[in-house]
Design a protein around this motif. Structure first.
Motif, mmCIF file in Angstrom:
data_model
loop_
_atom_site.group_PDB
_atom_site.id
_atom_site.type_symbol
_atom_site.label_atom_id
_atom_site.label_comp_id
_atom_site.label_asym_id
_atom_site.label_seq_id
_atom_site.Cartn_x
_atom_site.Cartn_y
_atom_site.Cartn_z
ATOM 1 N N ALA A 323 8.513 -2.262 -5.261
ATOM 2 C CA ALA A 323 7.983 -2.124 -6.623
ATOM 3 C C ALA A 323 6.526 -2.541 -6.699
ATOM 4 O O ALA A 323 5.793 -2.105 -7.577
ATOM 5 N N LEU A 324 6.104 -3.396 -5.765
ATOM 6 C CA LEU A 324 4.739 -3.921 -5.815
ATOM 7 C C LEU A 324 3.735 -3.020 -5.090
ATOM 8 O O LEU A 324 2.535 -3.272 -5.123
ATOM 9 N N GLU A 325 4.225 -1.974 -4.442
ATOM 10 C CA GLU A 325 3.330 -1.088 -3.685
ATOM 11 C C GLU A 325 2.926 0.131 -4.512
ATOM 12 O O GLU A 325 3.587 0.483 -5.477
ATOM 13 N N ASP A 326 1.844 0.759 -4.107
ATOM 14 C CA ASP A 326 1.375 2.047 -4.654
ATOM 15 C C ASP A 326 0.692 1.970 -6.018
ATOM 16 O O ASP A 326 0.447 2.997 -6.643
ATOM 17 N N VAL A 327 0.389 0.754 -6.492
ATOM 18 C CA VAL A 327 -0.398 0.675 -7.733
ATOM 19 C C VAL A 327 -1.793 1.258 -7.471
ATOM 20 O O VAL A 327 -2.322 2.020 -8.267
ATOM 21 N N PHE A 328 -2.349 0.880 -6.314
ATOM 22 C CA PHE A 328 -3.632 1.439 -5.891
ATOM 23 C C PHE A 328 -3.482 2.052 -4.507
ATOM 24 O O PHE A 328 -2.557 1.713 -3.771
ATOM 25 N N CYS A 329 -4.406 2.945 -4.154
ATOM 26 C CA CYS A 329 -4.346 3.489 -2.797
ATOM 27 C C CYS A 329 -5.275 2.709 -1.869
ATOM 28 O O CYS A 329 -5.996 1.844 -2.300
#
Lengths: 329, 341
Positions: A323-329
Motif C-alpha cells: 500500500a505504501l508503494e507507487d505514490v511516486f515513481c
C-alpha cells in the motif's frame, strides 16, 4: 470492402459477447459472501460494482474502428469498453479481485483500470475522464499523427462542467476527439427527463459548432456506421463529434441497487430487444457466419473469460505494505 | 567555480522562471505550456514573458477560462508522453479544478500500480500583502501538501526558483510549483530586495525535497516559506543587534518536508518558531510542530511557537490584512519571549 465490413461485424459480436459473458459471471461472483445479508464490503469482489449489461453496442461498435494507438477514456461502468479496447483480460479480472497481478497491483479496482499498452483508462468521477481524452487528442495533433481519442460517458456526465469545458476546447482546437454518450436513461435514480434540458445530447454539438449524431434503439449496426464516420472525420482533421446512443441498462446503477425508481416492466421489454441477439440474428440471416461457427466462437469466448477468472482467483493478494508503494515513481 | 560566478547575473523571480522554462523548452521539444494569458500577455505574474515570441502558439498555448478542461487535458497529454506545464493563475482558483488535481493528477500513478506516469508541472501564483482580498491572496500550501501523490514546492529566491523549476520539469511525477507574487519582482507591485538575486546563466537543478539554511545561528530556529522566510531573515538581523542569534530555514519544499534539516537545527538551537502565510489550523506550522514533538522532543527547551494567519479569510483593507499576515515584528516578539524560557 464487404469482407472488411463482415469481419468488423464479427469482431463487434465477439467483443459484445465477451463483455456480456464476463459480466454475467461477475454478477454471480460479486454476490459471493454477500448473501443472505448484502454487505458491500464482503466477498471476493468487494466495493461498488457497476455492470454494463445491455450497453455493449456503444463500446464495441465504436472501438472496432480504433487501433491500439487511439486513446479511450471510460467511466465507472468500464468493462464493456475495456474489453473492446483489448485491455489484458486476465490482469483486469485480477485487478477487480484486488490481486497483486492486477493492472494496478490491486490499488485501483473495478472503477480504476489503466492499461497504457492499449491506451485505456477509466475513473470513478462522473465527467472526469473527458478532459483526459481531449489532452490525448491534443498530443496526437501536436505530433502530426492520425490517432484519435474517444471519451465514453453516461448521459449524466453531459451535465457536468467538465463536459462543457472539454467540448469547447476540443472544438476550439479542432482536435481528433469523439465523445460517446451512452444514454441509458438513468443517472443512478434520476431520469434523463428530470436531469437534462434537451431531449438528447447530440443536440448540444451545435453549441460547439461540431457534428452531433444520435443512434436510436441501441442499434449496433447504426452505431457502427455513425462511429465510422466520426472516426474518419477525426482522422482527417475535420474535428470532434458527439455521438449519443440510446442504450439500455439491464441491471441497477450498482449491484445491490433496489431500483425503486423504475417500473418493473422496463427491463424485460429492453431484454427482448437485446442488441447481442439482434446482431447474432443479423449475422446468421446475412450468412456472415454459420450456426456451427458462431458456436465455436462462443466457446472460445467462454474459455477466454473463464481463464481470466481462474487467473484472478488463483493469484496472490498483495502484501499489506505494498500500500505504501507507487505514490511516486 | 570562478567562471560560473562571473556568469551569474542578478535576475528577478519572474526572470528566473522564464529562463528555466526557456532553457528546458529548448532542451526538450515535448515540453509545452498551457494557461490563461500566458501567451502574448506573458503570464499575469510574469512567468512566461517573451516565450510566446520565441516558441509560438503551438508550445505556448493561451487557453479559455476552463481550468478543469486544460488542466485535465494535461493528464491525457502527459500520459501520451508529452511534458505539459500548466499555469493556474491564482492558487485560490484551485476550487474550480480540484477534482482534476487531487482525484486524477495526484492518484493516477498510484491507482495504475505505477504504470501511468504523469510528468506535469502545475505552476500557480500564491500570496497576499497587496489588498487583493479573500479570493486572490491565499497561499494554500497545506491544502496541496495534504494530498498524497503531489510534490509541492514553494521556493523563495531567484536562484532556487530557477533550479527547482528545472528539476520539477524533469521530474516524472506531478509537481505543484508555487511562486509568490511579491517575490516575482514585478514593476507594478511592492519591490523587495529578496525578489532580485544572482542566478547562474546555465541550466542547473536543485532537489525538490531539501530545505535550505539561509542564516546560521545558535539560539533559535525560525522556519519560514517564501515571504515568511524573507520576514524571518529581517527579524534575524534585528535580533542579532540585540544579541540573539537566530537560525533561519527556508523550507522550499512543502511536500515532502525535509525533516532532517529541521531536526538537526533544533538539536543545536533547542527552540523553534514556525512562520506561515497560510492558515493556522492543520497547516505547515502544525505539521512541523508535530514532527518536532514526535521526533525531536528531547531537544526542545521551550514550547514551539506557531505564527500563521488566524483562521479567517484574508481581509481587503490594508490595516486588517497587515494584521493577519505574520511579519518580522511578530517574529521578533515571539523569539524574545522564547529565548527567556
Amino acid at each position: 470492402m464487404k469482407h472488411i465490413y463482415e469481419n468488423h461485424l464479427l469482431w463487434v459480436y465477439r467483443a459484445m459477447k465477451t463483455s456480456r459473458y464476463f459480466e454475467e459471471k461477475m454478477e454471480k461472483v460479486y454476490l459471493e459472501g454477500k448473501q443472505p445479508v448484502f454487505n458491500i464490503g464482503a466477498g471476493p469482489v468487494p466495493g461498488e460494482m457497476h455492470l454494463s449489461n445491455g450497453q455493449e453496442p456503444a463500446a464495441a461498435s465504436m472501438i472496432v474502428h480504433l487501433t491500439k494507438n487511439d486513446t479511450v477514456t471510460a467511466t465507472h461502468r468500464p468493462h464493456h469498453q475495456a474489453i473492446a479496447k483489448g485491455v489484458d483480460l486476465k490482469k483486469m479480472t485480477a485487478e477487480i479481485y484486488g490481486k497483486k497481478t492486477g493492472l494496478g497491483k490491486g490499488k485501483g479496482g473495478h472503477m480504476h483500470l489503466f492499461d497504457p499498452k492499449v491506451k485505456f483508462s477509466c475513473g470513478g468521477i462522473v465527467g472526469g475522464g473527458i478532459p483526459h481524452a481531449v489532452g490525448a487528442a491534443l498530443a496526437n495533433k501536436k505530433r502530426g499523427t492520425d490517432w484519435v481519442a474517444v471519451s465514453f460517458i453516461g448521459e449524466g456526465a453531459a451535465n457536468t462542467g467538465a463536459f462543457h469545458e472539454s467540448m469547447n476546447l476540443a472544438a476550439l482546437w479542432n482536435l481528433p476527439f469523439i465523445l460517446v454518450v451512452e444514454n441509458n436513461s438513468w443517472g443512478i435514480s434520476v431520469s434523463m427527463k428530470n436531469s437534462t434540458s434537451v431531449s438528447s445530447n447530440d443536440i448540444r454539438a451545435k453549441a460547439y459548432g461540431i457534428n452531433g449524431y444520435l443512434v436510436k434503439d441501441n442499434d449496433p449496426l447504426e452505431m457502427y456506421r455513425i462511429s465510422k464516420e466520426a472516426v474518419e472525420r477525426a482522422r482527417e482533421g475535420k474535428g470532434p463529434s458527439i455521438i449519443e446512443i440510446e442504450t439500455y441498462r439491464y441491471l441497477g446503477h450498482f449491484q445491490g441497487d433496489p431500483e425503486l425508481y423504475r417500473p418493473k416492466e422496463e427491463v424485460p421489454i429492453l431484454r427482448e430487444k437485446d442488441p447481442i441477439e439482434r446482431l447474432k440474428n443479423h449475422l446468421l440471416r446475412e450468412n456472415i457466419i454459420t450456426d456451427d461457427k458462431i458456436k465455436n466462437l462462443e466457446d472460445k469466448i467462454f474459455n477466454e473469460v473463464d481463464n481470466a477468472y481462474d487467473f484472478a482467483i488463483h493469484s496472490e493478494y498483495p502484501e499489506p505494505e505494498e500500500a505504501l508503494e507507487d505514490v511516486f515513481c | 567555480m570562478e567562471t560560473i560566478k562571473e556568469k551569474r547575473k542578478k535576475l528577478t523571480g519572474s526572470k528566473a522562471m522564464i529562463q528555466a522554462l526557456e532553457q528546458e523548452m529548448n532542451r526538450d521539444s515535448n515540453i509545452f505550456i498551457m494557461g490563461e494569458d500566458i501567451g502574448k500577455y506573458g503570464g499575469i505574474f510574469g512567468s512566461t514573458t517573451g516565450l510566446y515570441d520565441k516558441f509560438g502558439s503551438d508550445r505556448i498555448m493561451d487557453t479559455p477560462i476552463s481550468e478543469t478542461g486544460f488542466i485535465g487535458a494535461s493528464v491525457g497529454a502527459a500520459a501520451e508522453g508529452l511534458r505539459p506545464v500548466v499555469e493556474l493563475m491564482f492558487a485560490d482558483f484551485h476550487g474550480v479544478v480540484m477534482d482534476q488535481i487531487y482525484n486524477h493528477i495526484a492518484k493516477i500513478h498510484y491507482m495504475s500500480g505505477g504504470n501511468v506516469k504523469l510528468p506535469i508541472v502545475l505552476m500557480t501564483a500564491v500570496g497576499g500583502g497587496y489588498s487583493d482580498a479573500a479570493q486572490h491572496s491565499q497561499t494554500l500550501y497545506a491544502s496541496f501538501g495534504h494530498l498524497p501523490g503531489l510534490k509541492v514546492v514553494a521556493p523563495t529566491f531567484p536562484h532556487d526558483i530557477k533550479g527547482m523549476l528545472i528539476t520539477a520539469i524533469r521530474d516524472d511525477n506531478p509537481v505543484i510549483f508555487m511562486f509568490h507574487k511579491t517575490l516575482q519582482g514585478l514593476g507594478w507591485m511592492d519591490q523587495i530586495d529578496a525578489s532580485l538575486g544572482p542566478v547562474p546563466e546555465e541550466a542547473y537543478t536543485i532537489p525538490l525535497d531539501k530545505a535550505n539554511i539561509v542564516r546560521e545561528g545558535k539560539d533559535v530556529t525560525i522556519v519560514g516559506v517564501q515571504m515568511m522566510t524573507v520576514e524571518a531573515l529581517k527579524a534575524a538581523e534585528k535580533l542579532a543587534e540585540q544579541g540573539i542569534d537566530a537560525e533561519v530555514i527556508d523550507l522550499r519544499s512543502i511536500k515532502p518536508i525535509d525533516k532532517e534539516t529541521i531536526l538537526t537545527s533544533i538539536a543545536k538551537t533547542n527552540r523553534l518558531v514556525v512562520v506561515d502565510e497560510d492558515y493556522y489550523s492543520y497547516g505547515i506550522t502544525a505539521e512541523i510542530s508535530a514532527i518536532v514533538a514526535s521526533e525531536g522532543f528531547k531537544d526542545l527547551k521551550a514550547p514551539i511557537v506557531r505564527l500563521a494567519i488566524p483562521d479567517v479569510p484574508i481581509p481587503y483593507s490594508r490595516v486588517m490584512e497587515k494584521f493577519v499576515i505574520p511579519n518580522a515584528d511578530n517574529i521578533i516578539d515571539s523569539v524574545k519571549k522564547l529565548v527567556k524560557i
